[in-house]
Each structure stands twice: as structure tokens, then as C-alpha cells.
Design a protein around this motif. Sequence first.
Motif, PDB file in Angstrom:
ATOM      1  N   THR A  90      26.249   9.932  53.043  1.00  0.00           N
ATOM      2  CA  THR A  90      26.963   8.717  53.455  1.00  0.00           C
ATOM      3  C   THR A  90      28.005   9.039  54.514  1.00  0.00           C
ATOM      4  N   ALA A  91      28.747  10.125  54.299  1.00  0.00           N
ATOM      5  CA  ALA A  91      29.818  10.498  55.224  1.00  0.00           C
ATOM      6  C   ALA A  91      29.273  10.888  56.592  1.00  0.00           C
ATOM      7  N   VAL A  92      28.220  11.712  56.635  1.00  0.00           N
ATOM      8  CA  VAL A  92      27.704  12.162  57.928  1.00  0.00           C
ATOM      9  C   VAL A  92      26.991  11.018  58.654  1.00  0.00           C
ATOM     10  N   ARG A  93      26.374  10.119  57.895  1.00  0.00           N
ATOM     11  CA  ARG A  93      25.755   8.943  58.531  1.00  0.00           C
ATOM     12  C   ARG A  93      26.841   8.058  59.155  1.00  0.00           C
ATOM     13  N   GLU A  94      27.925   7.849  58.420  1.00  0.00           N
ATOM     14  CA  GLU A  94      29.032   7.040  58.928  1.00  0.00           C
ATOM     15  C   GLU A  94      29.648   7.695  60.163  1.00  0.00           C
ATOM     16  N   TRP A  95      29.836   9.025  60.101  1.00  0.00           N
ATOM     17  CA  TRP A  95      30.415   9.739  61.243  1.00  0.00           C
ATOM     18  C   TRP A  95      29.512   9.610  62.474  1.00  0.00           C
ATOM     19  N   ALA A  96      28.200   9.814  62.289  1.00  0.00           N
ATOM     20  CA  ALA A  96      27.262   9.745  63.414  1.00  0.00           C
ATOM     21  C   ALA A  96      27.219   8.349  64.029  1.00  0.00           C
ATOM     22  N   ARG A  97      27.382   7.318  63.189  1.00  0.00           N
ATOM     23  CA  ARG A  97      27.281   5.945  63.677  1.00  0.00           C
ATOM     24  C   ARG A  97      28.595   5.412  64.249  1.00  0.00           C
TER      25      ARG A  97
END
Length: 201
Positions: A90-97
Motif C-alpha cells: 500500500t505504501a509503495v503504491r501510494e508513493w509511486a502514484r
Amino acid sequence: MADETSKRTLPATSWAVLGLLSFGEELSGYDLKKWSDRSLRFFYWSPSFSQIYSELKRLEKAGYTSSRMVAQETGTRDKRVYRITDAGMTAVREWAREAPVDPPVLKHGPMLRLWLGHLLEPEQMREVLGRHQEFAEQMRLHAVADAQSAQDEPAWAYPTLTLKWAERYYASERDLAAAMLDDIEALARARAERPADETLN
């Protein structure tokens, strides 16, 4: 549970390591180093082993990865492998987006030497650019080889595209160095053709 304060303070290296785990594999620190050498180094940088292990500890403390020991063959030390957690994904997806995309920072050694070309002998400048040509071509060939080895893995579709970008980038660096060598020759000819009194000023 993930430490919410860590999400705001994670360095880029943490996100890169977490990103390598986001492809779903359970990986050791050695595996992560190998994967980063085959992808990240072409367009960002490849973390050292010590950086990878320190980031894995940070990520596990934040709740973004979990680890376990895996028994090895007799006489070989057991190894620790890491997997991304749901919170980490969830965190890395949020960061990438959502995180701002930093513009590239150009730290170009050959270009800096060219800028200081008035302090070098012409042959030294040619040598610097010739070595850069060779380096760029070697990196281009490595990117081609790594892209070919990654193309059969569906999860690596986008990393394969970044390797194609790297191939084109290093081809352009190789060609720019060749063009600069031509420019240096043109500059030398122009200076040789100047009247003697102009060259003294």
C-alpha cells in the motif's frame, strides 16, 4: 502495524528496495543487490550491500516487510529472506502514484572536464571523451542483455521498458561524445587558422 511517521521520512533508497520487493518475490539481500544491478543501476543507482541491509531493517521496523530464516545445505549459513507486507505494498503504491517526481540531477564528469577544457591538453580531452564513448557503449550493451533476459517475465514488463530507455540513453551519450570529439577538432582548426595576434589576446 506500520509506523506512520516512517512513511514521511523514508529515503529514496528505501522506496527502491521496497519497489524491488513489490514484484512479489521473496528475496534475500544478495538477490536484491543482483536485481538492482540488473535494473536500477541503469537509470538511478545500485545500492551497496550495506545500504540494502540497513534499508531492509528500516522497512521491517516500519512494518513494510517481513523476514524469515531459510535453511541452506549442510555447511552453508542459513539465509534471511524478505517479503513485502500488505502495508508495504500500500505504501509503495501510494508513493509511486502520489509523491512528486524529482527531476533528474545531472552530475556528468566528462561534461565538467569539457567545461574545464582550457586547463587540459587537447589530447587529454580527447581521451576523456573516448573513455566516455566506451563506457556508454558498454552500458548500452549491458542494458540490451538485461532487457532480453527480463522480457520473458510478465511481472517485469515495465522494468524491461526502463532498460529499453537505458539502451537509448546510453546510445545517445555515446553519440554525444562522438559529436563533441568532432566539435573539439573544429575548435582546434578554427584556432589554428586565426592570425597570430588574435591568438595572443
